[in-house]
Design a protein around this motif. Structure first.
Motif, PDB file in Angstrom:
ATOM      1  N   THR A  28    -124.039  56.898 -70.967  1.00 21.27           N
ATOM      2  CA  THR A  28    -124.651  58.157 -71.356  1.00 21.27           C
ATOM      3  C   THR A  28    -125.848  57.922 -72.280  1.00 21.27           C
ATOM      4  O   THR A  28    -126.780  58.711 -72.302  1.00 21.27           O
ATOM      5  CB  THR A  28    -123.610  59.028 -72.107  1.00 21.27           C
ATOM      6  N   TYR A  29    -125.831  56.830 -73.030  1.00 16.03           N
ATOM      7  CA  TYR A  29    -126.858  56.559 -74.026  1.00 16.03           C
ATOM      8  C   TYR A  29    -128.015  55.712 -73.498  1.00 16.03           C
ATOM      9  O   TYR A  29    -128.945  55.420 -74.237  1.00 16.03           O
ATOM     10  CB  TYR A  29    -126.230  55.865 -75.235  1.00 16.03           C
ATOM     11  N   THR A  30    -127.990  55.319 -72.218  1.00 17.35           N
ATOM     12  CA  THR A  30    -129.079  54.531 -71.655  1.00 17.35           C
ATOM     13  C   THR A  30    -130.257  55.455 -71.373  1.00 17.35           C
ATOM     14  O   THR A  30    -130.138  56.408 -70.602  1.00 17.35           O
ATOM     15  CB  THR A  30    -128.640  53.835 -70.342  1.00 17.35           C
ATOM     16  N   GLU A  31    -131.380  55.184 -72.016  1.00 14.78           N
ATOM     17  CA  GLU A  31    -132.549  56.044 -71.894  1.00 14.78           C
ATOM     18  C   GLU A  31    -133.072  56.069 -70.455  1.00 14.78           C
ATOM     19  O   GLU A  31    -133.150  55.041 -69.790  1.00 14.78           O
ATOM     20  CB  GLU A  31    -133.654  55.561 -72.831  1.00 14.78           C
ATOM     21  N   GLY A  32    -133.396  57.262 -69.979  1.00 21.25           N
ATOM     22  CA  GLY A  32    -133.962  57.426 -68.651  1.00 21.25           C
ATOM     23  C   GLY A  32    -132.936  57.418 -67.528  1.00 21.25           C
ATOM     24  O   GLY A  32    -133.294  57.472 -66.356  1.00 21.25           O
ATOM     25  N   ILE A  33    -131.659  57.347 -67.868  1.00 20.65           N
ATOM     26  CA  ILE A  33    -130.580  57.297 -66.877  1.00 20.65           C
ATOM     27  C   ILE A  33    -129.745  58.562 -66.997  1.00 20.65           C
ATOM     28  O   ILE A  33    -129.410  58.996 -68.100  1.00 20.65           O
ATOM     29  CB  ILE A  33    -129.680  56.056 -67.119  1.00 20.65           C
ATOM     30  N   SER A  34    -129.394  59.144 -65.860  1.00 22.96           N
ATOM     31  CA  SER A  34    -128.502  60.305 -65.883  1.00 22.96           C
ATOM     32  C   SER A  34    -127.174  59.917 -65.245  1.00 22.96           C
ATOM     33  O   SER A  34    -127.110  59.045 -64.389  1.00 22.96           O
ATOM     34  CB  SER A  34    -129.131  61.489 -65.139  1.00 22.96           C
ATOM     35  N   MET A  35    -126.108  60.558 -65.703  1.00 21.42           N
ATOM     36  CA  MET A  35    -124.764  60.299 -65.194  1.00 21.42           C
ATOM     37  C   MET A  35    -124.325  61.464 -64.313  1.00 21.42           C
ATOM     38  O   MET A  35    -124.620  62.623 -64.608  1.00 21.42           O
ATOM     39  CB  MET A  35    -123.774  60.139 -66.353  1.00 21.42           C
ATOM     40  N   HIS A  36    -123.602  61.123 -63.226  1.00 19.57           N
ATOM     41  CA  HIS A  36    -123.208  62.129 -62.247  1.00 19.57           C
ATOM     42  C   HIS A  36    -121.718  62.007 -61.954  1.00 19.57           C
ATOM     43  O   HIS A  36    -121.253  60.962 -61.494  1.00 19.57           O
ATOM     44  CB  HIS A  36    -124.037  61.959 -60.971  1.00 19.57           C
ATOM     45  N   LEU A  37    -120.983  63.090 -62.257  1.00 23.14           N
ATOM     46  CA  LEU A  37    -119.548  63.121 -61.976  1.00 23.14           C
ATOM     47  C   LEU A  37    -119.312  63.041 -60.473  1.00 23.14           C
ATOM     48  O   LEU A  37    -120.111  63.536 -59.683  1.00 23.14           O
ATOM     49  CB  LEU A  37    -118.933  64.425 -62.497  1.00 23.14           C
ATOM     50  N   PHE A  38    -118.204  62.433 -60.087  1.00 17.69           N
ATOM     51  CA  PHE A  38    -117.842  62.370 -58.678  1.00 17.69           C
ATOM     52  C   PHE A  38    -117.623  63.792 -58.180  1.00 17.69           C
ATOM     53  O   PHE A  38    -117.018  64.616 -58.868  1.00 17.69           O
ATOM     54  CB  PHE A  38    -116.576  61.535 -58.489  1.00 17.69           C
ATOM     55  N   PRO A  39    -118.126  64.090 -56.976  1.00 16.88           N
ATOM     56  CA  PRO A  39    -117.993  65.452 -56.456  1.00 16.88           C
ATOM     57  C   PRO A  39    -116.553  65.828 -56.135  1.00 16.88           C
ATOM     58  O   PRO A  39    -115.733  64.956 -55.861  1.00 16.88           O
ATOM     59  CB  PRO A  39    -118.839  65.418 -55.171  1.00 16.88           C
ATOM     60  N   LYS A  40    -116.278  67.103 -56.151  1.00 19.15           N
ATOM     61  CA  LYS A  40    -114.936  67.589 -55.796  1.00 19.15           C
ATOM     62  C   LYS A  40    -114.759  67.628 -54.278  1.00 19.15           C
ATOM     63  O   LYS A  40    -113.655  67.510 -53.783  1.00 19.15           O
ATOM     64  CB  LYS A  40    -114.706  68.970 -56.404  1.00 19.15           C
ATOM     65  N   ASP A  41    -115.861  67.776 -53.536  1.00 20.06           N
ATOM     66  CA  ASP A  41    -115.805  67.772 -52.069  1.00 20.06           C
ATOM     67  C   ASP A  41    -115.229  66.436 -51.596  1.00 20.06           C
ATOM     68  O   ASP A  41    -115.759  65.371 -51.898  1.00 20.06           O
ATOM     69  CB  ASP A  41    -117.219  67.967 -51.508  1.00 20.06           C
ATOM     70  N   VAL A  42    -114.118  66.491 -50.871  1.00 19.26           N
ATOM     71  CA  VAL A  42    -113.367  65.292 -50.478  1.00 19.26           C
ATOM     72  C   VAL A  42    -114.206  64.327 -49.644  1.00 19.26           C
ATOM     73  O   VAL A  42    -114.150  63.112 -49.837  1.00 19.26           O
ATOM     74  CB  VAL A  42    -112.083  65.695 -49.711  1.00 19.26           C
ATOM     75  N   THR A  43    -115.019  64.840 -48.737  1.00 18.56           N
ATOM     76  CA  THR A  43    -115.831  63.987 -47.866  1.00 18.56           C
ATOM     77  C   THR A  43    -116.871  63.206 -48.665  1.00 18.56           C
ATOM     78  O   THR A  43    -116.993  61.986 -48.518  1.00 18.56           O
ATOM     79  CB  THR A  43    -116.529  64.838 -46.779  1.00 18.56           C
ATOM     80  N   ILE A  44    -117.600  63.890 -49.507  1.00 19.04           N
ATOM     81  CA  ILE A  44    -118.639  63.225 -50.306  1.00 19.04           C
ATOM     82  C   ILE A  44    -117.999  62.301 -51.333  1.00 19.04           C
ATOM     83  O   ILE A  44    -118.452  61.177 -51.552  1.00 19.04           O
ATOM     84  CB  ILE A  44    -119.558  64.257 -50.985  1.00 19.04           C
ATOM     85  N   ARG A  45    -116.912  62.744 -51.944  1.00 23.07           N
ATOM     86  CA  ARG A  45    -116.205  61.917 -52.931  1.00 23.07           C
ATOM     87  C   ARG A  45    -115.755  60.593 -52.304  1.00 23.07           C
ATOM     88  O   ARG A  45    -115.909  59.533 -52.905  1.00 23.07           O
ATOM     89  CB  ARG A  45    -114.999  62.673 -53.480  1.00 23.07           C
ATOM     90  N   SER A  46    -115.239  60.637 -51.074  1.00 20.73           N
ATOM     91  CA  SER A  46    -114.787  59.401 -50.426  1.00 20.73           C
ATOM     92  C   SER A  46    -115.964  58.480 -50.106  1.00 20.73           C
ATOM     93  O   SER A  46    -115.831  57.263 -50.163  1.00 20.73           O
ATOM     94  CB  SER A  46    -113.961  59.700 -49.180  1.00 20.73           C
ATOM     95  N   GLN A  47    -117.139  59.045 -49.811  1.00 24.22           N
ATOM     96  CA  GLN A  47    -118.336  58.221 -49.601  1.00 24.22           C
ATOM     97  C   GLN A  47    -118.710  57.491 -50.891  1.00 24.22           C
ATOM     98  O   GLN A  47    -119.044  56.309 -50.866  1.00 24.22           O
ATOM     99  CB  GLN A  47    -119.514  59.080 -49.139  1.00 24.22           C
ATOM    100  N   TRP A  48    -118.679  58.193 -52.000  1.00 25.58           N
ATOM    101  CA  TRP A  48    -118.988  57.570 -53.289  1.00 25.58           C
ATOM    102  C   TRP A  48    -117.968  56.478 -53.616  1.00 25.58           C
ATOM    103  O   TRP A  48    -118.327  55.406 -54.096  1.00 25.58           O
ATOM    104  CB  TRP A  48    -118.996  58.625 -54.389  1.00 25.58           C
ATOM    105  N   GLU A  49    -116.683  56.760 -53.363  1.00 23.89           N
ATOM    106  CA  GLU A  49    -115.637  55.764 -53.636  1.00 23.89           C
ATOM    107  C   GLU A  49    -115.838  54.511 -52.784  1.00 23.89           C
ATOM    108  O   GLU A  49    -115.688  53.395 -53.278  1.00 23.89           O
ATOM    109  CB  GLU A  49    -114.247  56.346 -53.390  1.00 23.89           C
ATOM    110  N   ARG A  50    -116.199  54.680 -51.495  1.00 23.64           N
ATOM    111  CA  ARG A  50    -116.458  53.519 -50.636  1.00 23.64           C
ATOM    112  C   ARG A  50    -117.609  52.690 -51.180  1.00 23.64           C
ATOM    113  O   ARG A  50    -117.578  51.464 -51.142  1.00 23.64           O
ATOM    114  CB  ARG A  50    -116.761  53.966 -49.202  1.00 23.64           C
TER     115      ARG A  50
END
Length: 91
Positions: A28-50
């Motif tokens: 969170t403290y790295t300048e110029g970087i944003s953090m993104h929570l894993f989506p609740k949508d099961v299909t997209i979430r599984s893509q991120w997990e893979r």
């Protein structure tokens, strides 16, 4: 007298890793970087997990798992209007 170790900052840490079991160092403290929570949508979430499992085979996302912006292409983002609060942040 015992010496104290380094105190870890609170905040979010990117769950992605790299070859050789190297973890992504962005937080969170790295300048110029944003953090993104894993989506609740099961299909997209599984893509991120893979994606994360390429280097962390046993990874399972939780409700606080995040990926940093470094792991996305520029076209993955959509611009949003800033809220009044964001425009008026203290420098």
């Amino acid at each position: 007298m015992a010496t104290k170790g380094k105190k870890r900052k609170s905040g979010k840490f990117c769950v992605a890793g790299g070859p050789g079991l190297v973890s992504c160092k962005n937080t969170t403290y790295t300048e110029g970087i944003s953090m993104h929570l894993f989506p609740k949508d099961v299909t997209i979430r599984s893509q991120w997990e893979r994606f994360v499992r390429r280097h962390r085979p046993n990874f399972k996302a939780t409700n606080v798992s995040v990926l940093c912006s470094v792991h996305f292409e520029q076209g993955c983002f959509q611009e949003q209007e800033q809220s009044e609060r964001e425009r008026r942040q203290v420098k």
